[in-house]
Design an enzyme around this catalytic site. Structure first.
Site, short mmCIF file in Angstrom:
data_model
loop_
_atom_site.label_atom_id
_atom_site.label_comp_id
_atom_site.label_asym_id
_atom_site.label_seq_id
_atom_site.Cartn_x
_atom_site.Cartn_y
_atom_site.Cartn_z
N PHE A 167 10.97 -0.18 -15.85
CA PHE A 167 12.00 -0.52 -16.85
C PHE A 167 12.24 -2.02 -16.82
O PHE A 167 12.62 -2.58 -15.78
CB PHE A 167 13.29 0.24 -16.56
CG PHE A 167 13.22 1.70 -16.92
CD1 PHE A 167 13.87 2.19 -18.04
CD2 PHE A 167 12.48 2.58 -16.15
CE1 PHE A 167 13.79 3.53 -18.39
CE2 PHE A 167 12.39 3.93 -16.47
CZ PHE A 167 13.05 4.40 -17.61
N GLU B 6 20.49 6.06 -7.01
CA GLU B 6 19.94 6.15 -5.65
C GLU B 6 20.70 7.17 -4.81
O GLU B 6 20.11 7.89 -4.00
CB GLU B 6 19.98 4.78 -4.98
CG GLU B 6 19.34 4.74 -3.60
CD GLU B 6 19.23 3.33 -3.05
OE1 GLU B 6 18.21 2.67 -3.32
OE2 GLU B 6 20.18 2.88 -2.37
#
Length: 332
Positions: free
Chosen positions: A99, A281
């Site tokens: 990205f 995460e």
């Protein structure tokens, strides 16, 4: 009939057996049921390599196997020539997602140039570049059998939202195209550079990477989400490793399950007015605690030498953080 003249009821009847087999095949085909094929075994050509020694472990300074028998990949634990031949015969294609949103597009050139030097060399690769600035994607020469696919996605106001949205985007594209185009997906951060070999030794149905800041820490010290209100919550007496969010992957179906689960968990948190401490995460760590990875990559596969130096156990530094001003690059 045996020599005494008695009928042996167990004597083989080859012709009858052949006829019965033909009838079974005919009726299976007529009923539309597939005939079970013999599993295909990948046969390697003759290769000359050092014999593995049962009494001589590949590494004695680090853990090389998890309690659930997943290998932990360090330099010295694998023979890349054998693995390359295995995956070449399986004719695999590897997809890499990255990205490059807003200012992060500036990292693409170095990322792609070094990937062409070190990432899956000798294998087919599709680079899937998600960006809000397709006109700024650099043209980097690619090896034969490798291509770059630019996919336009909207930006978000906060960098945290950009990071979390990756899970949703990867999940939806698994359905739209990845399942048809590639066998494995490797999902990486863009503000990085390859410095050494990263190849098929990492490939498995599901893999994660040990965070370079926590590989030697106790589970109590891991920065898991500790609030029970979050879907990413992990109690202090649980946890195997702390995995980083900038490098994970596996087969396309497994990556789809992971990213969809994390996306749904983040949506639930948002509806409940909570955001996990380390965003996607944190949810990745919750998922990999519940769904053990089939392979774990050592911190060789994501390292920050400026911050952490180079301990003796790091025989190779493969994928490296690029020095940057985080505040400057994250602000509009």
């Amino acid at each position: 009939m045996d020599p005494t003249g008695a009928v042996n009821c167990c004597a083989p009847r080859p012709v009858a057996f052949l006829l019965l087999t033909c009838l079974l095949v005919f009726f299976c085909e007529a009923s539309g049921k597939p005939v079970q094929a013999v599993p295909q075994v990948v046969e390697l050509p003759r290769m000359v390599y050092p014999q593995p020694k049962v009494l001589t472990p590949s590494r004695t300074d680090v853990l090389v196997l998890t309690p659930w028998l997943a290998p932990i990949i360090w330099e010295g634990t694998f023979n890349i020539d054998i693995l390359n031949e295995q995956f070449r015969l399986q004719n695999v294609t590897i997809g890499l997602t990255v990205f490059a949103i807003k200012k992060y597009v500036v990292f693409l050139k170095l990322f792609l140039e070094t990937a062409e030097e070190h990432f899956m060399v000798g294998h087919r690769v599709n680079y899937y570049i998600f960006t809000d600035r397709p006109a700024d994607v650099p043209r980097v020469p690619l090896r034969e059998g490798r291509r770059a696919v630019v996919l336009e996605v909207p930006a978000a106001r906060r960098w945290q939202d950009i990071s979390m949205r990756r899970m949703q985007v990867i999940s939806s594209h698994c359905e739209q195209r990845f399942l048809r185009e590639v066998d494995f997906l490797v999902c990486l951060d863009v503000d990085m550079r390859f410095r050494d070999h990263v190849g098929v030794e990492i490939l498995a149905p599901l893999f994660g990477v040990l965070h370079p800041g926590f590989y030697g820490a106790t589970r109590e010290a891991f920065t898991y989400e500790r609030r029970p209100q979050s879907q990413a919550y992990i109690p202090r007496d649980q946890g195997d490793f702390y995995y980083l969010g900038g490098f994970f992957g596996g087969s396309v179906p497994e990556v789809r399950r992971l990213t969809e689960a994390c996306h749904q968990a983040m949506a639930t948190d948002r509806a409940n007015g909570i955001e996990a401490v380390w965003h996607d995460e944190s949810h990745l760590n919750r998922y990999l605690l519940d769904h053990k990875p089939s392979k774990v990559l050592s911190p060789e596969y994501l390292w920050d030498e400026a911050l952490l130096g180079r301990p003796a156990i790091m025989r190779k530094l493969r994928f490296m953080a690029v020095p940057k001003n985080h505040q400057e690059i994250r602000n509009p």
